[in-house]
Each structure stands twice: as structure tokens, then as C-alpha cells.
Scaffold this motif. Structure first.
Motif, PDB file in Angstrom:
ATOM      1  N   THR A  28       0.422  -1.691  -0.013  1.00 58.66           N
ATOM      2  CA  THR A  28      -0.186   0.025   0.520  1.00 58.66           C
ATOM      3  C   THR A  28       0.549   1.281  -0.036  1.00 58.66           C
ATOM      4  OG1 THR A  28      -1.831  -1.454   0.861  1.00 58.66           O
ATOM      5  CG2 THR A  28      -1.717   1.755   1.037  1.00 58.66           C
ATOM      6  N   VAL A  31       2.872   1.301  -3.320  1.00 65.92           N
ATOM      7  CA  VAL A  31       1.591   1.965  -4.567  1.00 65.92           C
ATOM      8  C   VAL A  31       1.022   3.879  -3.985  1.00 65.92           C
ATOM      9  CG1 VAL A  31       0.013   1.757  -5.390  1.00 65.92           C
ATOM     10  CG2 VAL A  31       1.420  -0.157  -4.935  1.00 65.92           C
ATOM     11  N   SER A  32       2.172   4.583  -2.954  1.00 70.06           N
ATOM     12  CA  SER A  32       1.336   5.283  -2.945  1.00 70.06           C
ATOM     13  C   SER A  32       2.080   6.030  -3.646  1.00 70.06           C
ATOM     14  CB  SER A  32       0.771   5.803  -1.358  1.00 70.06           C
ATOM     15  OG  SER A  32       2.239   5.633  -0.604  1.00 70.06           O
ATOM     16  N   SER A  36       4.029   0.739 -10.359  1.00 69.57           N
ATOM     17  CA  SER A  36       2.756   0.692 -11.036  1.00 69.57           C
ATOM     18  C   SER A  36       2.223  -1.068 -11.523  1.00 69.57           C
ATOM     19  CB  SER A  36       3.392   1.196 -11.917  1.00 69.57           C
ATOM     20  OG  SER A  36       4.822   0.432 -12.513  1.00 69.57           O
ATOM     21  N   VAL A  38       3.142  -4.508  -9.353  1.00 70.36           N
ATOM     22  CA  VAL A  38       3.650  -5.778  -7.318  1.00 70.36           C
ATOM     23  C   VAL A  38       3.370  -7.467  -9.125  1.00 70.36           C
ATOM     24  CG1 VAL A  38       2.875  -6.392  -6.147  1.00 70.36           C
ATOM     25  CG2 VAL A  38       2.721  -4.641  -6.206  1.00 70.36           C
ATOM     26  N   LEU A  61      -5.711  -4.574  -4.343  1.00 71.08           N
ATOM     27  CA  LEU A  61      -4.411  -4.193  -5.853  1.00 71.08           C
ATOM     28  C   LEU A  61      -5.680  -3.913  -6.368  1.00 71.08           C
ATOM     29  CD1 LEU A  61      -1.265  -6.525  -6.002  1.00 71.08           C
ATOM     30  CD2 LEU A  61      -1.306  -3.218  -5.532  1.00 71.08           C
ATOM     31  N   LEU A  64      -6.522  -0.642  -5.613  1.00 63.74           N
ATOM     32  CA  LEU A  64      -5.593   0.108  -6.104  1.00 63.74           C
ATOM     33  C   LEU A  64      -5.888   1.305  -7.910  1.00 63.74           C
ATOM     34  CD1 LEU A  64      -2.967  -0.880  -3.079  1.00 63.74           C
ATOM     35  CD2 LEU A  64      -4.718   1.575  -2.813  1.00 63.74           C
ATOM     36  N   ILE A  66      -3.982  -1.768  -9.609  1.00 65.24           N
ATOM     37  CA  ILE A  66      -2.750  -1.868  -9.904  1.00 65.24           C
ATOM     38  C   ILE A  66      -2.782  -3.574 -10.035  1.00 65.24           C
ATOM     39  CG2 ILE A  66      -0.743  -2.435  -9.162  1.00 65.24           C
ATOM     40  CD1 ILE A  66      -0.757   0.921  -9.252  1.00 65.24           C
ATOM     41  N   SER A 199       9.721   4.564  -2.802  1.00 65.78           N
ATOM     42  CA  SER A 199       9.384   4.093  -4.505  1.00 65.78           C
ATOM     43  C   SER A 199       9.574   6.066  -4.861  1.00 65.78           C
ATOM     44  CB  SER A 199       8.026   3.653  -4.368  1.00 65.78           C
ATOM     45  OG  SER A 199       8.502   2.379  -3.831  1.00 65.78           O
TER      46      SER A 199
END
Length: 210
Positions: A28, A31-32, A36, A38, A61, A64, A66, A199
């Protein structure tokens, strides 16, 4: 999620056997910070444990937006309706995999030579993972690849190429002129004090790639 819209820029590969509670938190946060895509990689876990983790991550995901890629295990990918499968040179052949999965499932292939890369493209891979570009604790028996060879592979295929293997904030800039579509990262994000900050930093460098 359509294959043509998949963003491979910052590709997170999970570290083996992290508890699901910790894993969802790390993902989480990452991704924030800009991850892009996983890939769930569980080489030594039981099928049931792998499935439970994959199912939980797929739900997360989805929220999200993703894509989730499953490493090696076609059965797990199908069971949780993952967005894709990533296979190595010792897994089932790509043409066989393509017969087993839906047409819209992303298929990535690990390659370490130009010949493997060309064959993967010819057989219908959607992208290739190229490496290992640096020494890595994740796969200690990996063969190291010269940056020049990475560049040749990227120039020789028309499908996206993602570098993998020991990529960190300290060495990622050396890949900037390779023609990559993205980089796959494990420890540099999974073991970071702040997966989000790590990230963000990596993605900032990746966006300057040529």
C-alpha cells in the motif's frame, strides 16, 4: 486492465515469505509512492499459503487499480484471477502457458541472453524481465549481465523490457540509457524504512530514462 495500458515503470517483486499483514502495508505504501505493478513471488511457500496471500493481494490491488502478477504458478494466477503470470526459463514453455490462460492475461518471461529475449518475443511474451543486472541476495545463483548486453537486448526486441537484479537507489541511474520500459525492484523497496519514500525516489530517476 488492458495489456496495452500496463505501466511497467516501477515493478515491485515481493520478498519471500513476508507475513500478509506486513506485505499489504508495504505494498500500500509503495503504490502510494509510485509502484505501478506488483509481482507476488513465493518460491518455498505451500500452495495454500501462496493462494491465500495472492487472493488478499488481488483484492487490495484491485482497489488500488494496480495489476497483480504471479511468479511461476499458473494455477495460483488462475485461481485468484490475477492480471498476469511471470515465468522463467525452467518453467512451462510459453506456448503451453498461452494455451492455459485467458487471452487478456499478461505474460512476462525472464531472460538473460539475447537469444532468450528474441524467442520470448517470437512466442508471444508481453514483456521480458532482463537480468541479473547487479548482484542480488534474492537470487544468489543468478548470472550477472553486462549493461552493454542489456542495451543490445532492449534494442533487439519490440516488446517492453524490465531490468531486474540487485537494483537500488545507488545503481539505478547506470541503467538510464539502456532503453528499458522499467525496473523491477525487491529489497530496495521491501526492506526500506519507508517504502513510499523509496518508491518515490526510484520513480523520479526512472522517469528520466531514455
Amino acid at each position: 486492465m488492458k495489456k496495452s495500458k500496463i505501466d511497467l515503470s516501477l515493478y515491485l517483486v515481493t520478498e519471500e515469505s513476508i507475513a500478509i499483514e506486513d506485505l499489504t502495508k508495504i505494498i500500500t505504501e509503495s503504490v502510494s509512492g509510485g509502484v505501478s505493478i506488483v509481482q507476488l513471488r513465493e518460491k518455498n511457500n505451500s500452495s495454500l499459503s501462496f493462494y491465500k496471500k495472492a487472493y488478499a493481494l488481488k483484492q487490495l490491488l484491485n482497489e488500488l487499480s494496480i495489476p497483480l502478477i504471479i511468479n511461476d504458478r499458473v494455477d495460483i494466477a488462475l485461481a485468484v484471477a490475477a492480471d498476469g503470470i511471470h515465468i522463467g526459463q525452467d518453467d512451462l514453455p510459453l506456448p503451453v502457458i498461452k494455451q492455459m490462460v485467458p487471452d487478456d492475461m499478461i505474460i512476462g518471461v525472464s531472460v538473460s541472453t539475447l537469444e532468450e529475449a528474441i524467442e520470448a518475443e517470437r512466442n508471444g511474451a508481453d514483456y521480458i524481465g532482463v537480468g541479473s543486472v547487479f548482484p542480488t541476495k534474492t537470487k544468489q545463483d543468478a548470472t550477472l549481465m553486462a549493461i552493454e548486453d542489456l542495451e543490445v537486448i532492449c534494442r533487439s526486441v519490440s516488446i517492453p523490457a524490465v531490468a531486474i537484479g540487485g537494483i537500488t537507489a545507488d545503481n539505478i541511474s547506470s541503467l538510464s540509457d539502456s532503453g528499458l520500459s522499467g525496473t523491477a525492484v525487491v529489497s530496495a523497496i521491501m526492506n526500506a524504512d519507508s517504502p513510499k519514500t523509496a518508491s518515490e525516489f526510484l520513480l523520479k530517476i526512472i522517469k528520466d530514462f531514455k
